[in-house]
Design a protein around this motif. Sequence first.
Motif, mmCIF file in Angstrom:
data_model
loop_
_atom_site.group_PDB
_atom_site.id
_atom_site.type_symbol
_atom_site.label_atom_id
_atom_site.label_comp_id
_atom_site.label_asym_id
_atom_site.label_seq_id
_atom_site.Cartn_x
_atom_site.Cartn_y
_atom_site.Cartn_z
ATOM 1 N N LYS A 115 0.839 -1.212 0.000
ATOM 2 C CA LYS A 115 0.000 0.000 0.000
ATOM 3 C C LYS A 115 0.864 1.249 0.000
ATOM 4 O O LYS A 115 0.518 2.246 -0.615
ATOM 5 N N ASN A 116 2.009 1.195 0.707
ATOM 6 C CA ASN A 116 2.922 2.346 0.713
ATOM 7 C C ASN A 116 3.448 2.633 -0.691
ATOM 8 O O ASN A 116 3.512 3.780 -1.103
ATOM 9 N N ARG A 117 3.849 1.593 -1.397
ATOM 10 C CA ARG A 117 4.369 1.782 -2.760
ATOM 11 C C ARG A 117 3.328 2.439 -3.657
ATOM 12 O O ARG A 117 3.646 3.345 -4.415
ATOM 13 N N ARG A 118 2.110 1.975 -3.580
ATOM 14 C CA ARG A 118 1.044 2.569 -4.398
ATOM 15 C C ARG A 118 0.788 4.013 -3.980
ATOM 16 O O ARG A 118 0.576 4.880 -4.820
ATOM 17 N N ALA A 119 0.819 4.277 -2.692
ATOM 18 C CA ALA A 119 0.621 5.651 -2.209
ATOM 19 C C ALA A 119 1.754 6.551 -2.690
ATOM 20 O O ALA A 119 1.519 7.702 -3.075
ATOM 21 N N PHE A 156 -3.334 16.374 -0.933
ATOM 22 C CA PHE A 156 -2.977 14.966 -0.783
ATOM 23 C C PHE A 156 -3.519 14.320 0.493
ATOM 24 O O PHE A 156 -3.696 13.108 0.535
ATOM 25 N N LEU A 157 -3.795 15.102 1.522
ATOM 26 C CA LEU A 157 -4.221 14.542 2.808
ATOM 27 C C LEU A 157 -5.455 13.646 2.704
ATOM 28 O O LEU A 157 -5.421 12.497 3.157
ATOM 29 N N ALA A 204 -5.441 9.412 3.215
ATOM 30 C CA ALA A 204 -6.286 8.797 4.258
ATOM 31 C C ALA A 204 -7.225 7.772 3.636
ATOM 32 O O ALA A 204 -7.392 6.668 4.169
ATOM 33 N N TRP A 205 -7.844 8.120 2.536
ATOM 34 C CA TRP A 205 -8.771 7.196 1.873
ATOM 35 C C TRP A 205 -8.030 5.985 1.330
ATOM 36 O O TRP A 205 -8.445 4.845 1.543
ATOM 37 N N TRP A 206 -6.935 6.215 0.601
ATOM 38 C CA TRP A 206 -6.223 5.127 -0.053
ATOM 39 C C TRP A 206 -5.658 4.135 0.950
ATOM 40 O O TRP A 206 -5.735 2.930 0.760
ATOM 41 N N GLU A 250 -6.634 3.804 4.043
ATOM 42 C CA GLU A 250 -7.638 3.424 5.028
ATOM 43 C C GLU A 250 -7.143 3.685 6.443
ATOM 44 O O GLU A 250 -7.170 2.814 7.312
ATOM 45 N N ILE A 251 -6.691 4.924 6.655
ATOM 46 C CA ILE A 251 -6.177 5.323 7.963
ATOM 47 C C ILE A 251 -6.863 6.622 8.384
ATOM 48 O O ILE A 251 -7.513 7.294 7.587
ATOM 49 N N GLU A 252 -6.711 6.959 9.653
ATOM 50 C CA GLU A 252 -7.281 8.188 10.204
ATOM 51 C C GLU A 252 -6.543 9.406 9.641
ATOM 52 O O GLU A 252 -5.391 9.303 9.209
ATOM 53 N N LEU A 253 -7.200 10.548 9.699
ATOM 54 C CA LEU A 253 -6.598 11.771 9.164
ATOM 55 C C LEU A 253 -5.291 12.151 9.864
ATOM 56 O O LEU A 253 -4.365 12.632 9.217
ATOM 57 N N LEU A 254 -5.194 11.931 11.167
ATOM 58 C CA LEU A 254 -3.964 12.270 11.884
ATOM 59 C C LEU A 254 -2.789 11.422 11.380
ATOM 60 O O LEU A 254 -1.696 11.936 11.133
ATOM 61 N N GLU A 255 -3.027 10.133 11.228
ATOM 62 C CA GLU A 255 -1.977 9.260 10.710
ATOM 63 C C GLU A 255 -1.652 9.624 9.259
ATOM 64 O O GLU A 255 -0.495 9.638 8.864
ATOM 65 N N ALA A 256 -2.669 9.954 8.487
ATOM 66 C CA ALA A 256 -2.456 10.391 7.102
ATOM 67 C C ALA A 256 -1.651 11.682 7.073
ATOM 68 O O ALA A 256 -0.802 11.875 6.195
ATOM 69 N N PHE A 257 -1.901 12.560 8.038
ATOM 70 C CA PHE A 257 -1.145 13.807 8.123
ATOM 71 C C PHE A 257 0.340 13.514 8.332
ATOM 72 O O PHE A 257 1.201 14.136 7.701
ATOM 73 N N LEU A 258 0.664 12.557 9.205
ATOM 74 C CA LEU A 258 2.068 12.198 9.445
ATOM 75 C C LEU A 258 2.719 11.623 8.188
ATOM 76 O O LEU A 258 3.866 11.940 7.874
#
Length: 118
Positions: A11-15, A67-68, A72-74, A76-84
Amino acid sequence: MQPLFSVTLSKNRRAWLIGATLATTWNYLFNLGFDHTLKRLTGSTRKSIKLRFLHAFSFELGLLIVFLPIIAWWMEIELLEAFLVDVSFALFYLVYAFVFTWCYDTTFPDTDAAASLD
């Protein structure tokens, strides 16, 4: 391999691919708009160091905002984690944007430019 932010490497690679594509598109659109505005306001696209920092920071802020929700959607994580995750992308692209535009402006200077501000 240890997942980054509790997300699989796949998932990281795709992101990262989505992020790179988005950043490239944003880079083109942002720089086009920034340079047109700068030329209209000052008659030149020459940038001082202070203006280069403003350029790089505003580029990254815009990319972060766009991108935030995607990250988060891609992932499937919370916005705070997506922010990091997003901030880690932004730190890399902040340096990239600063160096790339400086090199580009040096290689392809504005032919209408007045004396250099650098």
